[in-house]
Each structure stands twice: as structure tokens, then as C-alpha cells.
Scaffold this motif. Structure first.
Motif, short mmCIF file in Angstrom:
data_model
loop_
_atom_site.label_atom_id
_atom_site.label_comp_id
_atom_site.label_asym_id
_atom_site.label_seq_id
_atom_site.Cartn_x
_atom_site.Cartn_y
_atom_site.Cartn_z
N LEU A 238 61.14 85.66 80.62
CA LEU A 238 62.04 84.72 79.96
C LEU A 238 61.30 83.50 79.43
CD1 LEU A 238 65.15 84.84 82.35
CD2 LEU A 238 64.97 85.76 80.03
N ASP A 239 60.25 83.11 80.14
CA ASP A 239 59.48 81.92 79.72
C ASP A 239 58.84 82.12 78.35
OD1 ASP A 239 58.45 79.26 80.40
OD2 ASP A 239 56.50 80.24 80.34
N THR A 240 58.50 83.37 78.02
CA THR A 240 57.89 83.63 76.71
C THR A 240 58.90 83.47 75.57
OG1 THR A 240 58.38 86.02 76.78
CG2 THR A 240 56.30 85.30 77.76
N CYS A 241 60.19 83.38 75.91
CA CYS A 241 61.24 83.26 74.88
C CYS A 241 61.72 81.82 74.70
CB CYS A 241 62.44 84.13 75.25
SG CYS A 241 62.08 85.88 75.40
N VAL A 242 61.34 80.94 75.62
CA VAL A 242 61.91 79.59 75.60
C VAL A 242 61.60 78.86 74.31
CG1 VAL A 242 61.81 77.31 76.68
CG2 VAL A 242 61.96 79.36 78.10
N SER A 243 60.33 78.91 73.87
CA SER A 243 59.95 78.18 72.66
C SER A 243 60.70 78.71 71.44
CB SER A 243 58.44 78.26 72.44
OG SER A 243 57.99 79.60 72.46
N HIS A 244 60.87 80.04 71.37
CA HIS A 244 61.60 80.61 70.23
C HIS A 244 63.07 80.22 70.28
CE1 HIS A 244 63.96 83.90 68.28
NE2 HIS A 244 63.16 83.55 67.29
N ASN A 288 59.47 71.74 65.64
CA ASN A 288 58.93 73.08 65.89
C ASN A 288 57.50 73.06 66.41
OD1 ASN A 288 61.21 74.60 65.33
ND2 ASN A 288 60.74 74.82 63.16
N PRO A 289 56.55 72.36 65.74
CA PRO A 289 55.18 72.35 66.28
C PRO A 289 55.08 71.67 67.63
CG PRO A 289 55.39 70.85 64.40
CD PRO A 289 56.64 71.66 64.45
N LEU A 290 55.92 70.66 67.89
CA LEU A 290 55.90 70.00 69.20
C LEU A 290 56.35 70.96 70.29
CD1 LEU A 290 57.39 66.48 68.28
CD2 LEU A 290 54.99 67.11 68.60
N VAL A 291 57.41 71.72 70.02
CA VAL A 291 57.92 72.67 71.01
C VAL A 291 56.87 73.73 71.33
CG1 VAL A 291 59.57 74.56 71.35
CG2 VAL A 291 60.36 72.34 70.48
N TYR A 292 56.26 74.30 70.30
CA TYR A 292 55.27 75.35 70.52
C TYR A 292 53.99 74.81 71.13
CZ TYR A 292 57.95 79.09 68.43
OH TYR A 292 58.92 80.06 68.21
N SER A 293 53.65 73.56 70.82
CA SER A 293 52.45 72.96 71.42
C SER A 293 52.65 72.72 72.92
CB SER A 293 52.13 71.62 70.73
OG SER A 293 51.84 71.81 69.37
N ILE A 294 53.88 72.40 73.31
CA ILE A 294 54.16 72.13 74.72
C ILE A 294 54.37 73.42 75.50
CG2 ILE A 294 55.86 71.10 76.30
CD1 ILE A 294 56.33 68.95 74.13
N LYS A 295 55.13 74.38 74.94
CA LYS A 295 55.55 75.55 75.68
C LYS A 295 54.58 76.73 75.62
CE LYS A 295 58.42 76.27 77.77
NZ LYS A 295 58.45 76.15 79.25
N VAL A 296 53.80 76.85 74.56
CA VAL A 296 52.89 78.00 74.42
C VAL A 296 51.52 77.62 74.95
CG1 VAL A 296 51.87 79.67 72.84
CG2 VAL A 296 54.20 78.85 72.45
N THR A 297 51.11 78.24 76.04
CA THR A 297 49.89 77.86 76.73
C THR A 297 48.66 77.94 75.84
OG1 THR A 297 50.85 78.67 78.81
CG2 THR A 297 48.46 78.30 78.76
#
Length: 312
Positions: A238-244, A288-297
Motif C-alpha cells: 500500500l505504501d507504494t501507492c500513497v504518492s500516486h 506533485n514533485p514535493l509528494v514524490y520527493s518525500i514519499k518515493v525513497t
């Protein structure tokens, strides 16, 4: 094109913050900062994905498409918005307004399609991980990107052509500091039923279908995750889906809000129209870039790595 048979070219007047025109230059500072964050954030995402071969995977290729779309959307709205706030230049020709409207709606349609493709990516990764690399090949991803581009162009192209057929004879003052189809169409004093019907058809055929398929994808994903025995593996999946999911909400909530305001908010305060417009064109590219920068390792690690190397 002329206004009601006049020899003068048809002009539209953009709207900033009514009653606050004297502080527009001050309001321009935070707006300019938001544009700067959006440009730097999406540019950083693109640079990292392009430079790191380990990120040349479906999930990150779709993310790169999202970043390109957001950068194009920023470039489309920035000139008129900052020109209005900094220099109080409100007038824009019909041709320029229709062109901006075409790009705004085409890019929004493309972004919706990219979010659907990213939902499909998460669906395959979780529901059938062993076939992930076989299903989402490089050539198939490129075809999906091309399909989303063509869909955005073909569905929106009739809109400015239909607007050109209308007759305008009122004070042509728009509700926003940029041009959108609903706003331009409302200013016409001739029959606009064809525009209304086509606009509704285009919205339902793109955003409506996309949002429904995204929802169905996540229903299947949740069902698959619930069948996983280990609680830790469920959380990891589920964590892999949070950013999307965040990107989907960031995109669709302002879109729905702006649509509701245009359809049912005729008596709403002009400030409501203005704020919803700013949210629609600025919030997704900035967040969008802030979310992916924080959530995608992997993205976060590459950003930190570059920051550390720049400080050495």
C-alpha cells in the motif's frame, strides 16, 4: 475575429483579485514563488530520472511524463498571470486566449491520462508482479505516452474552433487570469448549446472515464492486498501507492471544484472563482514533485545525494 461585426479585434479582459488591484505586485510575490517551486521541483525530478539509469523503470518513466506535463502547464499560464499581477496588463486577443485555453485543457487531459497509466502501473506491480516487466515494456510505455498526447490534442481541438463560431457582444471580462473553455463560452451572446454539449462529452469521455478506471484499479489493488497473509507486506504494498493517490487527489479535487464553480457558482463571490482557478493551475504542478520527493525513497535518496555532493 471581430466583436459583433465591429472592425476592432475581439479582446478578452483577464481578472486578477477584484478590489485588490493596488496590491497585485505584492500578491505576485507568493504566486511567483509557487511558479518557481513548480519549475524547480519538476525540473529536478526530470533531471534525476534522466541521469540515473536505475530509475529507467515504468513507474519513474510515467513520473517523468507527469513532470513534463506540469512544466508545460506552468509555461502556459505563467505569462498572462504574472503579466497581469506585475504590470496590470489585462487585455488578451481572442487568438491568444483560445490558444492558451487549448493548451490548458489538452495538458489537463494528458495529466489525467498519465495518472490513469500510473494507476495501471501500480495495479500490475501489486496484482501480477512476476509479469510486471513483460507487461510494461519500454515500447508499450512509449505508445501509452503517445496515445495520451493524441487524445489530449484531438479531444480539445474542436473547442477553440467552436468558440470562434460564437458571437460576442458583452463586456468580455473573464473570471480568471487565464483562459478556459467554460469561461470564454459564457461570454457569448449567441446560441452555445453545441459548445455545452461538446464540452460535457469531452469531460465525460476523458476525466470521467479516467477517474472511474483509477477507482476500479484501486478496488482491485485493495482486494489483492487484503489477500496477502503478512501484515508487513500489506503495508509495504500500500505504501507504494500513497504518492500516486496523493497526486490523484491533488489533480482531481481542484478540477472538480473549478467545474462546480463554473456550472453552479454564478452567484458566488468573484474571489471564489479566482482562488479555484489558481488552485487548479498551480497546486498540482507545485505539489506533485514535493509528494514524490518525500514519499518515493529512490527519488529522495538521489536528491539528498546531489545536495550532499554540491556542498562538498
Amino acid at each position: 475575429m471581430t466583436n459583433n461585426g465591429s472592425s476592432k479585434p475581439l479582446l478578452f479582459l483577464l481578472t486578477g483579485f477584484p478590489g485588490l488591484e493596488h496590491v497585485h505586485p505584492w500578491i505576485a510575490f507568493p504566486i511567483s514563488l509557487m511558479y518557481f517551486i513548480a519549475i524547480c521541483g519538476n525540473g529536478t525530478i526530470l533531471t534525476i530520472i534522466q541521469a540515473e539509469s536505475s530509475l529507467h523503470k515504468p513507474m519513474y518513466l510515467f513520473l517523468a511524463m507527469l513532470a513534463v506535463t506540469d512544466l508545460c502547464l506552468v509555461a502556459t499560464t505563467l505569462p498572462t498571470m504574472l503579466r497581469l499581477l506585475w504590470f496590470n496588463v489585462r487585455a488578451v486577443s481572442f487568438g491568444a486566449c483560445a490558444t492558451q485555453m487549448f493548451f490548458i485543457h489538452s495538458l489537463s487531459c494528458m495529466e489525467s491520462g498519465i495518472l490513469l497509466a500510473m494507476a495501471f502501473d501500480r495495479f500490475v506491480a501489486i496484482s501480477n508482479p512476476l509479469r510486471y516487466s513483460l507487461v510494461l515494456t519500454g515500447s508499450r510505455i512509449a505508445k501509452m505516452g503517445l496515445l495520451m498526447l493524441l487524445r489530449g490534442v484531438l479531444f480539445v481541438l474542436p473547442a477553440p474552433l467552436l468558440l470562434r463560431l460564437l458571437r460576442y457582444c458583452r463586456a468580455n471580462t473573464l473570471s480568471h487570469s487565464f483562459c478556459v473553455h467554460q469561461d470564454m463560452m459564457k461570454l457569448a451572446c449567441s446560441d452555445r448549446r453545441v459548445n455545452v454539449i461538446y464540452g460535457l462529452f469531452a469531460v465525460l469521455s476523458t476525466f470521467g472515464i479516467d477517474s472511474l478506471l483509477v477507482l476500479l484499479s484501486y478496488l482491485v489493488i485493495v482486494k489483492t492486498v487484503l489477500n496477502i497473509a503478512s501484515g508487513e507486506e500489506r503495508l509495504r504494498a500500500l505504501d507504494t501507492c500513497v504518492s500516486h493517490l496523493c497526486a490523484v487527489l491533488i489533480f482531481y479535487i481542484p478540477l472538480i471544484g473549478l467545474t462546480i464553480v463554473h456550472r453552479f457558482g454564478e452567484h458566488a463571490s468573484p474571489l471564489v472563482h479566482i482562488l479555484m482557478g489558481f488552485t487548479y493551475v498551480l497546486i498540482p504542478p507545485m505539489l506533485n514533485p514535493l509528494v514524490y520527493s518525500i514519499k518515493v525513497t529512490q527519488i529522495r535518496q538521489q536528491i539528498l545525494k546531489r545536495l550532499q555532493s554540491s556542498m562538498v
